[in-house]
Scaffold this active site. Structure first.
Site, PDB file in Angstrom:
ATOM      1  N   GLY A  64       0.800  -1.128   0.060  1.00 54.76           N
ATOM      2  CA  GLY A  64      -0.052  -0.005   0.055  1.00 54.76           C
ATOM      3  C   GLY A  64       0.946   1.048   0.031  1.00 54.76           C
ATOM      4  O   GLY A  64       1.943   1.172  -0.509  1.00 54.76           O
ATOM      5  N   GLU A  65       0.455   2.168   0.818  1.00 49.14           N
ATOM      6  CA  GLU A  65       1.478   3.317   1.018  1.00 49.14           C
ATOM      7  C   GLU A  65       1.759   3.608   2.435  1.00 49.14           C
ATOM      8  O   GLU A  65       0.756   3.727   3.373  1.00 49.14           O
ATOM      9  CB  GLU A  65       0.443   4.796   0.267  1.00 49.14           C
ATOM     10  CG  GLU A  65       1.544   5.774  -0.002  1.00 49.14           C
ATOM     11  CD  GLU A  65       1.986   6.483   0.902  1.00 49.14           C
ATOM     12  OE1 GLU A  65       3.416   6.454   1.064  1.00 49.14           O
ATOM     13  OE2 GLU A  65       1.549   7.101   1.775  1.00 49.14           O
ATOM     14  N   SER A  66       3.165   3.643   2.670  1.00 49.16           N
ATOM     15  CA  SER A  66       3.327   3.379   4.137  1.00 49.16           C
ATOM     16  C   SER A  66       3.118   4.468   4.924  1.00 49.16           C
ATOM     17  O   SER A  66       2.532   4.357   6.189  1.00 49.16           O
ATOM     18  CB  SER A  66       4.804   3.135   4.376  1.00 49.16           C
ATOM     19  OG  SER A  66       5.629   4.164   3.421  1.00 49.16           O
ATOM     20  N   CYS A 102       6.301  -5.097   0.696  1.00 47.95           N
ATOM     21  CA  CYS A 102       6.324  -3.673   0.151  1.00 47.95           C
ATOM     22  C   CYS A 102       6.432  -2.726   1.259  1.00 47.95           C
ATOM     23  O   CYS A 102       7.083  -2.538   2.040  1.00 47.95           O
ATOM     24  CB  CYS A 102       5.438  -3.662  -1.022  1.00 47.95           C
ATOM     25  SG  CYS A 102       5.734  -2.242  -2.108  1.00 47.95           S
ATOM     26  N   ARG A 126       6.207   0.002  -7.310  1.00 42.94           N
ATOM     27  CA  ARG A 126       6.790   1.083  -6.433  1.00 42.94           C
ATOM     28  C   ARG A 126       7.372   0.543  -5.314  1.00 42.94           C
ATOM     29  O   ARG A 126       7.172   1.026  -4.264  1.00 42.94           O
ATOM     30  CB  ARG A 126       5.606   2.164  -6.135  1.00 42.94           C
ATOM     31  CG  ARG A 126       4.836   2.890  -7.274  1.00 42.94           C
ATOM     32  CD  ARG A 126       3.746   3.626  -6.559  1.00 42.94           C
ATOM     33  NE  ARG A 126       4.557   4.752  -5.688  1.00 42.94           N
ATOM     34  CZ  ARG A 126       3.657   5.309  -4.439  1.00 42.94           C
ATOM     35  NH1 ARG A 126       2.527   4.610  -4.377  1.00 42.94           N
ATOM     36  NH2 ARG A 126       4.304   5.884  -3.877  1.00 42.94           N
ATOM     37  N   HIS A 159       5.455  -8.105  -4.066  1.00 44.84           N
ATOM     38  CA  HIS A 159       4.208  -8.625  -3.757  1.00 44.84           C
ATOM     39  C   HIS A 159       3.859 -10.066  -3.931  1.00 44.84           C
ATOM     40  O   HIS A 159       3.446 -10.586  -5.108  1.00 44.84           O
ATOM     41  CB  HIS A 159       3.054  -7.703  -4.578  1.00 44.84           C
ATOM     42  CG  HIS A 159       3.067  -6.207  -4.200  1.00 44.84           C
ATOM     43  ND1 HIS A 159       2.201  -5.774  -3.239  1.00 44.84           N
ATOM     44  CD2 HIS A 159       3.655  -5.325  -4.704  1.00 44.84           C
ATOM     45  CE1 HIS A 159       2.365  -4.510  -3.067  1.00 44.84           C
ATOM     46  NE2 HIS A 159       3.486  -4.140  -3.846  1.00 44.84           N
ATOM     47  N   GLU A 169       1.616 -12.014  -2.799  1.00 42.06           N
ATOM     48  CA  GLU A 169       0.115 -12.100  -2.962  1.00 42.06           C
ATOM     49  C   GLU A 169      -0.341 -12.199  -4.339  1.00 42.06           C
ATOM     50  O   GLU A 169      -1.519 -12.400  -4.787  1.00 42.06           O
ATOM     51  CB  GLU A 169      -0.645 -11.106  -2.063  1.00 42.06           C
ATOM     52  CG  GLU A 169      -0.940  -9.737  -2.350  1.00 42.06           C
ATOM     53  CD  GLU A 169       0.527  -8.872  -2.337  1.00 42.06           C
ATOM     54  OE1 GLU A 169       0.122  -7.617  -2.520  1.00 42.06           O
ATOM     55  OE2 GLU A 169       1.409  -9.240  -2.019  1.00 42.06           O
TER      56      GLU A 169
END
Length: 191
Positions: free
Chosen positions: A48-50, A79, A135, A170, A172
Site C-alpha cells: 500500500g502506501e506506508s 512492500c 513502486r 508482492h 500475494e
C-alpha cells in the site's frame, strides 16, 4: 488447532493475502481494530502506501497494539509493510514500527509505470520465484543479525530476522504460495 494469521486490512491487496494464507493452511482474520489482534498467531502487513497506512494505524489505535503484538509473535511485511517494519527509512525522520534492523529506500525501483516482474532465488524458499515489484522499496543495508534471503540487481529485496519476515515485492499477486507457506511455517514453529 489451526494457525490463525491476521492481515492488516487498512489498505493494499488484502483479499489476495487472505487467499494465499488460506491456501497455505492457515485460518485468516482481517485486522481493522485492536480487538482483531486477539488470538492471532501471526500478522501480515500488506503493501500500500506506508505513510497512509501509518496514519490509519494511528487513527484506529492500532500502532501501539501492533508493536506489542510484534514483541512476541511473527510478522510478515510486504512492500509498504517492509517499510513499516524498518528501523531506518531514507528521507524520513525516525522509523514507524522499528522491528527490523534494516535501512530502506522507498520507491527505489521507480514509479508505478515502471513496475516489473523478476525471477528471484529466495534462500530456503524457492530457486525460481516471480517477484512482482510495484513502486517497490529495497533494503539499502541490513545488520549482521538479519538473514538476507533474496537480492535483485545487487539490492536486498527479502530478509528474515528471527520472527520477522519481509520482502520488497508482492507475493500475494502471484500464483506461487511459497512465501506465504514459509511464513505459516515460521508461525507454526513459534507457537
Amino acid at each position: 488447532m489451526a494457525t490463525r494469521i491476521g492481515v492488516l486490512a487498512l489498505q493494499g491487496a488484502v483479499s489476495e493475502h487472505v487467499h494465499a494464507l488460506e491456501n497455505s493452511g492457515s485460518q485468516v482474520s482481517l485486522v481493522k481494530n485492536i480487538g482483531d489482534l486477539e488470538g492471532l498467531d501471526g500478522l501480515v502487513l500488506p503493501g500500500g502506501e506506508s505513510t497512509m497506512m501509518r496514519r490509519m494505524m494511528d487513527r484506529y489505535g492500532l500502532f501501539e497494539a501492533v508493536k506489542q503484538f510484534a514483541a512476541e509473535k511473527p510478522v510478515f511485511g510486504t512492500c509498504a509493510g517492509l517499510i513499516l517494519m524498518a528501523k531506518q527509512i531514507e528521507g524520513r525522520k525516525g522509523p514507524h514500527l522499528s522491528l527490523l534492523d534494516i535501512d530502506v529506500k522507498r520507491n527505489a525501483f521507480g514509479r508505478q509505470v515502471e513496475s516489473f516482474e523478476a525471477d528471484l532465488a529466495i534462500k530456503g524458499i524457492s530457486d525460481h520465484y516471480t517477484g512482482v515489484f510495484i513502486r517497490a522499496p529495497y533494503i539499502k543495508s541490513a545488520a549482521a543479525n538479519v538473514d538476507v534471503l533474496a537480492t535483485y540487481e545487487g539490492h536486498i529485496v527479502a530478509c528474515r530476522q528471527e520472527r520477522f519476515l519481509c520482502c520488497a515485492f508482492h507475493p500475494e499477486l502471484t500464483s506461487d504460495p511459497a512465501m506465504h507457506r514459509y511464513f505459516v511455517q515460521m508461525v507454526n514453529e513459534s507457537r
